[in-house]
Write a protein that holds these residues in place. Structure first.
Motif, PDB file in Angstrom:
ATOM      1  N   ASN A   1      36.779  38.142  40.569  1.00 41.31           N
ATOM      2  CA  ASN A   1      37.794  38.531  41.769  1.00 41.31           C
ATOM      3  C   ASN A   1      38.557  37.253  42.345  1.00 41.31           C
ATOM      4  O   ASN A   1      39.683  37.233  42.315  1.00 41.31           O
ATOM      5  CB  ASN A   1      37.342  39.472  42.610  1.00 41.31           C
ATOM      6  CG  ASN A   1      36.712  40.665  42.039  1.00 41.31           C
ATOM      7  OD1 ASN A   1      37.032  41.242  41.119  1.00 41.31           O
ATOM      8  ND2 ASN A   1      35.924  41.464  42.833  1.00 41.31           N
TER       9      ASN A   1
ATOM     10  N   TYR B   1      31.501  37.616  43.679  1.00 43.87           N
ATOM     11  CA  TYR B   1      32.487  37.984  42.878  1.00 43.87           C
ATOM     12  C   TYR B   1      33.845  37.103  42.550  1.00 43.87           C
ATOM     13  O   TYR B   1      34.443  36.976  42.862  1.00 43.87           O
ATOM     14  CB  TYR B   1      33.163  38.981  43.891  1.00 43.87           C
ATOM     15  CG  TYR B   1      32.505  40.341  44.639  1.00 43.87           C
ATOM     16  CD1 TYR B   1      31.569  40.932  43.584  1.00 43.87           C
ATOM     17  CD2 TYR B   1      32.074  40.537  45.822  1.00 43.87           C
ATOM     18  CE1 TYR B   1      30.729  42.032  44.286  1.00 43.87           C
ATOM     19  CE2 TYR B   1      31.233  41.380  46.454  1.00 43.87           C
ATOM     20  CZ  TYR B   1      30.673  42.164  45.475  1.00 43.87           C
ATOM     21  OH  TYR B   1      29.760  43.164  46.110  1.00 43.87           O
ATOM     22  N   HIS B   2      32.968  36.405  41.459  1.00 40.46           N
ATOM     23  CA  HIS B   2      33.660  35.271  41.214  1.00 40.46           C
ATOM     24  C   HIS B   2      34.907  35.537  40.250  1.00 40.46           C
ATOM     25  O   HIS B   2      35.902  34.823  40.319  1.00 40.46           O
ATOM     26  CB  HIS B   2      32.787  34.321  40.077  1.00 40.46           C
ATOM     27  CG  HIS B   2      33.067  32.982  40.257  1.00 40.46           C
ATOM     28  ND1 HIS B   2      33.075  32.220  41.532  1.00 40.46           N
ATOM     29  CD2 HIS B   2      33.036  31.980  39.390  1.00 40.46           C
ATOM     30  CE1 HIS B   2      33.090  30.956  41.105  1.00 40.46           C
ATOM     31  NE2 HIS B   2      33.043  30.799  39.778  1.00 40.46           N
TER      32      HIS B   2
ATOM     33  N   ALA C   1      27.665  32.989  37.656  1.00 42.15           N
ATOM     34  CA  ALA C   1      28.816  33.782  37.529  1.00 42.15           C
ATOM     35  C   ALA C   1      29.758  33.371  36.555  1.00 42.15           C
ATOM     36  O   ALA C   1      30.789  33.929  36.420  1.00 42.15           O
ATOM     37  CB  ALA C   1      29.394  33.806  39.099  1.00 42.15           C
TER      38      ALA C   1
ATOM     39  N   ASN D   1      31.852  38.535  37.717  1.00 45.02           N
ATOM     40  CA  ASN D   1      31.400  38.941  39.066  1.00 45.02           C
ATOM     41  C   ASN D   1      29.798  39.240  38.815  1.00 45.02           C
ATOM     42  O   ASN D   1      29.328  39.932  37.879  1.00 45.02           O
ATOM     43  CB  ASN D   1      31.837  40.336  39.505  1.00 45.02           C
ATOM     44  CG  ASN D   1      33.547  40.101  39.830  1.00 45.02           C
ATOM     45  OD1 ASN D   1      33.899  39.049  40.160  1.00 45.02           O
ATOM     46  ND2 ASN D   1      34.002  41.143  39.774  1.00 45.02           N
TER      47      ASN D   1
ATOM     48  N   GLU E   1      31.842  46.960  45.534  1.00 44.26           N
ATOM     49  CA  GLU E   1      32.072  45.532  45.957  1.00 44.26           C
ATOM     50  C   GLU E   1      32.591  45.184  47.251  1.00 44.26           C
ATOM     51  O   GLU E   1      33.832  45.394  47.659  1.00 44.26           O
ATOM     52  CB  GLU E   1      33.192  44.812  44.987  1.00 44.26           C
ATOM     53  CG  GLU E   1      32.872  44.946  43.603  1.00 44.26           C
ATOM     54  CD  GLU E   1      33.949  44.320  42.801  1.00 44.26           C
ATOM     55  OE1 GLU E   1      33.573  43.893  41.567  1.00 44.26           O
ATOM     56  OE2 GLU E   1      35.084  44.054  43.100  1.00 44.26           O
TER      57      GLU E   1
END
Length: 103
Positions: free
Chosen positions: A49, A46-47, A17, A33, A66
């Motif tokens: 974010n 969803y890194h 990620a 992400n 997502e």
């Protein structure tokens, strides 16, 4: 099993990620992400974010696809009274449309 999977999970997220994926936000690091639909890693991919809104319990929810499964579990446990989720100030999430998509 959790004890054995945690290091693998961490390696997957912290390597993949930051190398592959797409970005919703410009955050001053290389976070991305990793997966557009994340059911295998329970929303952890969803890194980007997460790096933008670290205290937000829902890592997904920026784009329509997502969906963070862990957040759904948190909501159910909260409604059942098993846990108590602290009220947070509402965050207006705006995606940076100038952030380019990566491989």
């Amino acid at each position: 099993i959790q004890f054995l999977m945690s290091p693998i999970h961490g390696a997957i997220i912290n390597w993949f990620a930051h190398k592959y994926g797409y970005r919703n936000f410009e955050v001053g690091d290389t976070s991305k992400n990793f997966l557009p639909v994340d059911f295998l890693i329970m929303g952890e991919s969803y890194h980007n974010n997460h790096h933008k809104y670290g205290s937000r319990p829902n890592f997904g929810g920026i784009r329509w696809h997502e969906i963070d499964p862990t957040y759904q579990v948190i909501r159910v446990l909260n409604r059942l009274g098993i846990i108590s989720v602290a009220k947070h100030k509402q965050i207006k999430v705006e995606r940076n449309k100038n952030v380019r998509k990566a491989a």
